[in-house]
Design a protein around this motif. Structure first.
Motif, PDB file in Angstrom:
ATOM      1  N   GLY A  55      33.343  31.114  33.769  1.00 25.94           N
ATOM      2  CA  GLY A  55      32.851  32.427  34.152  1.00 25.94           C
ATOM      3  C   GLY A  55      31.841  32.977  33.172  1.00 25.94           C
ATOM      4  N   GLN A  90      33.475  28.430  43.480  1.00 26.97           N
ATOM      5  CA  GLN A  90      34.245  29.461  44.172  1.00 26.97           C
ATOM      6  C   GLN A  90      34.941  28.890  45.401  1.00 26.97           C
ATOM      7  OE1 GLN A  90      30.837  32.191  44.414  1.00 26.97           O
ATOM      8  NE2 GLN A  90      32.117  33.756  43.470  1.00 26.97           N
ATOM      9  N   ASP A 124      41.436  26.868  30.381  1.00 30.10           N
ATOM     10  CA  ASP A 124      41.826  26.701  31.780  1.00 30.10           C
ATOM     11  C   ASP A 124      42.294  25.260  31.943  1.00 30.10           C
ATOM     12  OD1 ASP A 124      40.972  29.252  32.286  1.00 30.10           O
ATOM     13  OD2 ASP A 124      39.173  28.679  33.410  1.00 30.10           O
ATOM     14  N   GLU A 147      37.964  26.255  44.028  1.00 34.15           N
ATOM     15  CA  GLU A 147      39.020  26.659  43.103  1.00 34.15           C
ATOM     16  C   GLU A 147      40.153  27.412  43.793  1.00 34.15           C
ATOM     17  OE1 GLU A 147      36.985  27.203  38.689  1.00 34.15           O
ATOM     18  OE2 GLU A 147      37.470  28.967  39.865  1.00 34.15           O
ATOM     19  N   ARG A 201      35.153  33.474  40.428  1.00 33.07           N
ATOM     20  CA  ARG A 201      36.280  32.578  40.689  1.00 33.07           C
ATOM     21  C   ARG A 201      36.655  32.587  42.165  1.00 33.07           C
ATOM     22  NH1 ARG A 201      37.606  30.966  35.279  1.00 33.07           N
ATOM     23  NH2 ARG A 201      38.400  29.155  36.394  1.00 33.07           N
ATOM     24  N   TRP A 243      42.193  29.776  41.807  1.00 30.55           N
ATOM     25  CA  TRP A 243      42.266  30.358  40.460  1.00 30.55           C
ATOM     26  C   TRP A 243      43.496  31.246  40.317  1.00 30.55           C
ATOM     27  CZ3 TRP A 243      41.494  30.233  35.611  1.00 30.55           C
ATOM     28  CH2 TRP A 243      41.397  31.372  34.819  1.00 30.55           C
TER      29      TRP A 243
END
Length: 537
Positions: free
Chosen positions: A202, A150, A215, A153, A164, A155
């Protein structure tokens, strides 16, 4: 040029000037020396260099990454077997009908993150909980690692604030405008009862698995290597020296305390001292090789090459793991475009619900990719491949020495399919892969299954042994843990040796579920956090 382009141009010029000046006036000693500018080493060097008072030397045996085949996502295969590839080849393997399979690995700024397929795969919840159990440290468990993801990233996909992050150095986004082969694969998965998700990370990696659009580390159509995201933005600083063409040949010692490294810099021997620590991020082949050539490793292997034993560690070079896959190929009815480097969809699934993590790792590639032994006129000119892979093979290999000199290559006994259970798992994975590719959802797109087709059991097993290839995820050869084969402790410190840590895929107790780039970034972040805490920086 617009202002952003001008700023990028000015910064690039500042980097070149600064690094040229630093290279022209190399110091005899630095606070920290990081060996290897791959997916872990780039992180460690950048994080340590955040403190302007800390002098960091980052050594990379390969060269510069400013080439089209690195920058352009679709050109990644052009790096294989070039100067940007170590070009490792495993030893001939009787379990693969005597084949010696290539084990390519990045030799360039960014390491594997500069030549890979750019997939961001975090690993399964069970992987990280296993790491924590082996290390005896909850800082490695899924809940802890999720906080790191977290934090790092940026995202750019469907909102998932529980898992995320945004604003970090690692730009991640779902494949942009995925091609029909990828979207249809999700339809086919659903028809087999496999759930689909917005992301392969996730929630999908907290349960039985599923299927999803990948991703990727691609932005505005260009590759984002870990080096470019972490290290490059700090290369105009006077406290970070990045040397290419720098082959680390040996560690230097005072008793069992590391004092620095010997390096072949553009072929010339140099010696650099480390006032605080040396961090090895050379990957699962070169990290154990350097350890052994420096006298750290299995006593029998060292004595075989006349290397004085400084620290006997039986696990150095042992526990070699890799994801193995088998290319199932279908012919298109009409040629299709390749998008985002060619790998836009993936599937992880359990063959047995009792498993702690998915054992099947299916990676789709939007062009035909047979093994050398299976290539021939029956391979279609236009088609797609589903690599039926093993996420957690039981086979274990080893990395040994061919000699004591830095230019002597490592000997890789990958032992692929050496465990009979892996053959059984491969048959299950290929069976599911064929069900996917032959599902009704693919009929508008696919003309026929090219390989393997419906084969008799013995023929299918022979096809497996001829088609097995690596996912290029070598790992686990200097594992973290507390048993007799462990090389580093929970703080990534090498047992019996002071001021030496390892931060790369070699420290994994077992290979993670999926591509290894993202876990290597986490390993780099953990190493940097630990070092900063120890030295108060």
């Amino acid at each position: 040029m617009n202002n952003i382009q001008l700023n990028q141009h000015d910064f690039a010029a500042a980097v070149r000037a600064n690094q040229a000046a630093l290279r022209g006036a190399l110091a005899a000693s630095y606070d920290f020396i990081v060996c290897g500018a791959g997916s872990s080493g780039s992180v460690v060097a950048a994080r340590l260099a955040e403190n302007p008072e800390v002098r960091v030397l980052l050594l990379e045996a390969g060269g510069d990454d400013e080439v089209a085949s690195v920058i352009e996502p679709a050109q990644w295969p052009l790096n294989l077997n070039t100067e940007r590839d170590w070009g490792f080849v495993a030893q001939p393997n009787r379990h693969l009908n005597g084949r010696a399979i290539p084990m390519n690995m990045g030799k360039v700024l960014g390491g594997g993150s500069s030549i890979n397929v750019m997939l961001w795969a975090r690993g399964h919840r069970a992987d990280w909980d296993y790491f924590a159990a082996e290390a005896g440290d909850a800082a490695w468990n899924y809940a802890s690692v999720l906080k790191i993801y977290q934090r790092i990233e940026d995202w750019h996909g469907p909102a998932d604030p529980e898992r995320r992050g945004t604003g970090g150095p690692v730009y991640v986004a779902p494949a942009h405008q995925p091609k029909p082969a990828a979207t249809v694969m999700l339809d086919a998965a659903r028809s087999l009862g496999v759930p689909t998700f917005d992301s392969p990370n996730g929630a999908m990696m907290e349960g039985h698995g599923g299927a999803a659009i990948n991703d990727l580390r691609i932005r505005d159509g260009k590759r984002l290597s870990v080096f470019r995201s972490y290290t490059y933005p700090r290369m105009a600083q006077p406290n970070l020296t990045v040397l290419t063409g720098a082959l680390v040949s040996r560690l230097t010692f005072e008793n069992n305390r590391v004092t620095g490294v010997e390096v072949l810099l553009d072929g010339e021997p140099r010696l650099f001292g480390a006032a605080r620590e040396v961090v090895l991020s050379l990957g699962a082949v070169n990290t154990p090789k350097l350890l052994m050539q420096s006298g750290i490793g299995p006593e029998q292997e060292l004595r075989r090459h006349g290397i004085p034993v400084r620290q006997h560690l039986a696990g150095v070079g042992q526990n070699h793991q890799d994801h193995v896959s088998f290319g199932c190929i279908w012919e298109y009815k009409a040629p299709q475009e390749v998008g985002n480097g060619g790998s836009e969809a993936t599937l992880y699934w359990k063959s047995d619900a009792a498993l702690d993590a998915p054992d099947m790792l299916h990676c789709q590639v939007e062009f035909p990719v047979p093994s050398a032994e299976n290539a021939g006129p029956h391979v279609p000119q236009h088609g797609w491949t589903m690599f039926a892979g093993l996420a957690h093979p039981k086979s274990r290999g080893q990395v040994l020495l061919s000699g004591r000199q830095p230019t002597d290559t490592a000997v890789i006994h990958a032992n692929t399919l050496g465990d009979p259970d892996d053959v059984k798992a491969a048959l299950r994975s290929v069976e599911m892969c064929r069900e996917l590719g032959n599902a009704a959802a693919f009929r508008p797109l696919v003309e026929r299954e090219s390989m393997p087709g419906q084969l008799a059991p013995q023929d299918m097993e022979n096809w497996l042994r001829n088609s097995a290839v690596t996912y290029w995820h070598q790992s686990c050869t200097a594992k973290m843990g507390r048993d007799e084969l462990s090389v580093v402790n929970a703080d990534l410190q090498v047992y019996g040796i002071a001021r030496l840590r390892i931060a790369d895929a070699s420290i994994m107790p077992r290979i993670t579920t999926g591509n290894t780039m993202a876990p290597c970034v986490v390993i780099g972040e953990r190493a940097a956090d630990l070092i900063k805490a120890d030295y108060g920086i």
